[in-house]
Design a protein around this motif. Structure first.
Motif, PDB file in Angstrom:
ATOM      1  N   THR A  76       0.827  -1.205   0.000  1.00  0.00           N
ATOM      2  CA  THR A  76       0.000   0.000   0.000  1.00  0.00           C
ATOM      3  C   THR A  76       0.864   1.259   0.000  1.00  0.00           C
ATOM      4  O   THR A  76       2.085   1.201   0.142  1.00  0.00           O
ATOM      5  N   TRP A  77       0.197   2.395  -0.111  1.00  0.00           N
ATOM      6  CA  TRP A  77       0.908   3.676  -0.100  1.00  0.00           C
ATOM      7  C   TRP A  77       1.518   3.964   1.272  1.00  0.00           C
ATOM      8  O   TRP A  77       2.493   4.711   1.367  1.00  0.00           O
ATOM      9  N   GLN A  78       0.948   3.373   2.314  1.00  0.00           N
ATOM     10  CA  GLN A  78       1.525   3.564   3.641  1.00  0.00           C
ATOM     11  C   GLN A  78       2.923   2.977   3.707  1.00  0.00           C
ATOM     12  O   GLN A  78       3.809   3.520   4.380  1.00  0.00           O
ATOM     13  N   ALA A  79       3.156   1.883   2.993  1.00  0.00           N
ATOM     14  CA  ALA A  79       4.491   1.282   2.953  1.00  0.00           C
ATOM     15  C   ALA A  79       5.486   2.231   2.287  1.00  0.00           C
ATOM     16  O   ALA A  79       6.644   2.331   2.704  1.00  0.00           O
ATOM     17  N   VAL A  80       5.047   2.956   1.255  1.00  0.00           N
ATOM     18  CA  VAL A  80       5.923   3.922   0.587  1.00  0.00           C
ATOM     19  C   VAL A  80       6.206   5.090   1.525  1.00  0.00           C
ATOM     20  O   VAL A  80       7.326   5.600   1.581  1.00  0.00           O
ATOM     21  N   ARG A 101       1.233  12.137   8.337  1.00  0.00           N
ATOM     22  CA  ARG A 101       0.141  11.900   9.281  1.00  0.00           C
ATOM     23  C   ARG A 101      -1.111  12.696   8.925  1.00  0.00           C
ATOM     24  O   ARG A 101      -2.159  12.518   9.545  1.00  0.00           O
ATOM     25  N   SER A 102      -1.012  13.553   7.930  1.00  0.00           N
ATOM     26  CA  SER A 102      -2.140  14.380   7.524  1.00  0.00           C
ATOM     27  C   SER A 102      -3.286  13.525   6.985  1.00  0.00           C
ATOM     28  O   SER A 102      -3.083  12.493   6.339  1.00  0.00           O
ATOM     29  N   LYS A 103      -4.509  13.975   7.234  1.00  0.00           N
ATOM     30  CA  LYS A 103      -5.699  13.272   6.740  1.00  0.00           C
ATOM     31  C   LYS A 103      -5.829  13.363   5.224  1.00  0.00           C
ATOM     32  O   LYS A 103      -6.640  12.635   4.625  1.00  0.00           O
ATOM     33  N   ALA A 104      -5.056  14.230   4.603  1.00  0.00           N
ATOM     34  CA  ALA A 104      -5.145  14.395   3.154  1.00  0.00           C
ATOM     35  C   ALA A 104      -4.793  13.115   2.409  1.00  0.00           C
ATOM     36  O   ALA A 104      -5.283  12.877   1.298  1.00  0.00           O
ATOM     37  N   ASP A 106      -5.416  10.034   3.526  1.00  0.00           N
ATOM     38  CA  ASP A 106      -6.262   8.911   3.936  1.00  0.00           C
ATOM     39  C   ASP A 106      -6.963   8.211   2.773  1.00  0.00           C
ATOM     40  O   ASP A 106      -7.128   6.987   2.810  1.00  0.00           O
ATOM     41  N   PRO A 107      -7.408   8.914   1.715  1.00  0.00           N
ATOM     42  CA  PRO A 107      -8.090   8.207   0.619  1.00  0.00           C
ATOM     43  C   PRO A 107      -7.236   7.137  -0.058  1.00  0.00           C
ATOM     44  O   PRO A 107      -7.785   6.188  -0.628  1.00  0.00           O
ATOM     45  N   ILE A 108      -5.912   7.265  -0.030  1.00  0.00           N
ATOM     46  CA  ILE A 108      -5.056   6.278  -0.699  1.00  0.00           C
ATOM     47  C   ILE A 108      -4.118   5.576   0.265  1.00  0.00           C
ATOM     48  O   ILE A 108      -3.354   4.706  -0.152  1.00  0.00           O
ATOM     49  N   ARG A 109      -4.163   5.924   1.535  1.00  0.00           N
ATOM     50  CA  ARG A 109      -3.179   5.418   2.496  1.00  0.00           C
ATOM     51  C   ARG A 109      -3.124   3.890   2.503  1.00  0.00           C
ATOM     52  O   ARG A 109      -2.041   3.294   2.462  1.00  0.00           O
ATOM     53  N   ASN A 110      -4.277   3.237   2.569  1.00  0.00           N
ATOM     54  CA  ASN A 110      -4.331   1.775   2.638  1.00  0.00           C
ATOM     55  C   ASN A 110      -4.709   1.135   1.305  1.00  0.00           C
ATOM     56  O   ASN A 110      -5.063  -0.044   1.264  1.00  0.00           O
ATOM     57  N   LEU A 121      -5.030   9.688  -7.683  1.00  0.00           N
ATOM     58  CA  LEU A 121      -3.994  10.654  -7.304  1.00  0.00           C
ATOM     59  C   LEU A 121      -4.450  12.084  -7.570  1.00  0.00           C
ATOM     60  O   LEU A 121      -4.214  12.985  -6.750  1.00  0.00           O
ATOM     61  N   LEU A 122      -5.091  12.303  -8.705  1.00  0.00           N
ATOM     62  CA  LEU A 122      -5.557  13.656  -9.031  1.00  0.00           C
ATOM     63  C   LEU A 122      -6.613  14.134  -8.043  1.00  0.00           C
ATOM     64  O   LEU A 122      -6.680  15.327  -7.727  1.00  0.00           O
ATOM     65  N   ALA A 123      -7.453  13.211  -7.545  1.00  0.00           N
ATOM     66  CA  ALA A 123      -8.470  13.596  -6.565  1.00  0.00           C
ATOM     67  C   ALA A 123      -7.822  14.112  -5.285  1.00  0.00           C
ATOM     68  O   ALA A 123      -8.277  15.100  -4.694  1.00  0.00           O
TER      69      ALA A 123
END
Length: 355
Positions: A76-80, A101-104, A106-110, A121-123
């Motif tokens: 996932t993106w969290q690993a990056v 740690r920003s909520k920004a 969160d849509p792609i974090r996991n 990504l554009l969203a």
């Protein structure tokens, strides 16, 4: 006949022997780059299958990726983000960890990397500011560089341009107002040193008496950002800087109290000083811009200015000196001066030959 209706592409061959595909419901066509009918039919079947069963196509792709890298389909993106948090110096690592740690994000974090689309990504980019766009692009490029993404999700030209606020230099009048309003002698001397050297706030705060070479009249220090193995800056001590350095402690740290404070504390203190002096739009970093612009305005060689500020990139240094007011000398007078220099060089050369 029913099967033909379901097919999106059909096969045909041109006179040159190369096979092409043609869309059944539009005039679009393209080459398959092969003269072998079996190869062409296999490619065409793959195109039709990917159109009819996109879910199956994604599952097949995951199977191939799992054979190449078992973790690729689940990473996932969290690993990056965690990986980027291990790069750079400690302060850079802390800044990355704090930003991610920003909520920004969160849509792609996991979300798995291989299931992320350009629209995802554009969203995130359009819903947030320049900082998120900058770090998201760094995350994307790191994933590609590490081989965690088989191909870029967004091409280089598809990324929205980051339009950051222009950073300006502190003017001589503003600097004088800051010095006049500052009652603490150590902080006042600290701001004076930043104005005379263009040093970064942390580098200036860490200066010690050992960094002053009084015998050769040189101030020597390294940029902390570039690491201990970087080439040091050797700045000749001028008249104003000499007066300032002689007023500082004769042993140990030049700014002992400021050195013990954090970068955030130093910045906050300077912002308070600017509010008292009714100055807006500047920070401690503005002293570096001011030094670069002063150097450019007086004709200071750019290669010297880059070394003084620790800029390896010419483009970065030009961005710092962008707002400098350069007054060009009269061309005829400049030609006379240049002719004198050439004449003196020729005379000195002849003397050397005679010797």
């Amino acid at each position: 006949m029913e099967k033909n209706v379901q097919l999106k592409y059909r096969l045909y061959r041109r006179r040159n022997g190369v096979f092409y595909w043609q869309e059944n419901d539009s005039p679009k066509q393209g080459t398959l780059r092969t003269n072998d009918r079996r190869e062409a039919e296999r490619l065409l079947n793959a195109m039709n299958e990917s159109h009819r069963q996109p879910t199956l196509n994604l599952n097949l792709a995951r199977a191939y990726l799992a054979a190449h890298d078992p973790k690729m389909a689940k990473r996932t993106w969290q690993a990056v983000m965690d990986e980027m948090g291990t790069h750079g110096i400690p302060t850079t690592q802390q800044r990355c960890a704090r930003g991610f740690r920003s909520k920004a994000y969160d849509p792609i974090r996991n979300q798995p990397l291989v299931q992320t689309t350009g629209a995802d990504l554009l969203a995130v980019i359009h819903a947030n500011g320049n900082c998120v766009a900058h770090y998201l692009r760094r995350l994307h490029n790191l994933a590609v560089d590490l081989g965690w993404l088989a191909w870029p999700i967004l091409a280089k030209r598809a990324w929205p341009k980051v339009r950051s606020q222009s950073k300006r230099a502190i003017t001589a009048e503003e600097h004088a107002a800051v010095i006049a309003s500052e009652k603490n002698p150590e902080r006042r001397a600290y701001y004076e040193l930043l104005y005379e050297t263009g040093a970064a706030q942390t580098d200036a705060a860490n200066l010690t008496v050992e960094d002053i070479d009084w015998h050769n009249g040189v101030l020597v220090y390294r940029r902390k950002k570039l690491g201990p193995l970087s080439d040091p800056c050797r700045l000749t001590i001028g008249k104003k800087l000499r007066e300032l350095l002689t007023s500082l402690p004769s042993c140990g740290d030049l700014f002992p109290n400021i050195k013990r404070s954090s970068a955030n504390h130093r910045s906050a203190e300077f912002r308070r000083r600017c509010r008292i002096a009714r100055i807006a739009g500047i920070s401690l970093h503005s002293y570096r811009h001011a030094w670069a612009q002063r150097a450019k305005a007086c004709g200071y060689p750019q290669r010297f200015a880059q070394v003084a500020l620790g800029h390896n990139s010419r483009a970065v240094h030009e961005a710092y000196a962008k707002g400098a007011l350069v007054i060009l000398p009269a061309l005829d007078e400049y030609e006379v001066q240049a002719a004198k220099v050439i004449h003196l060089r020729s005379i000195s050369g002849k003397k050397l030959i005679r010797m």
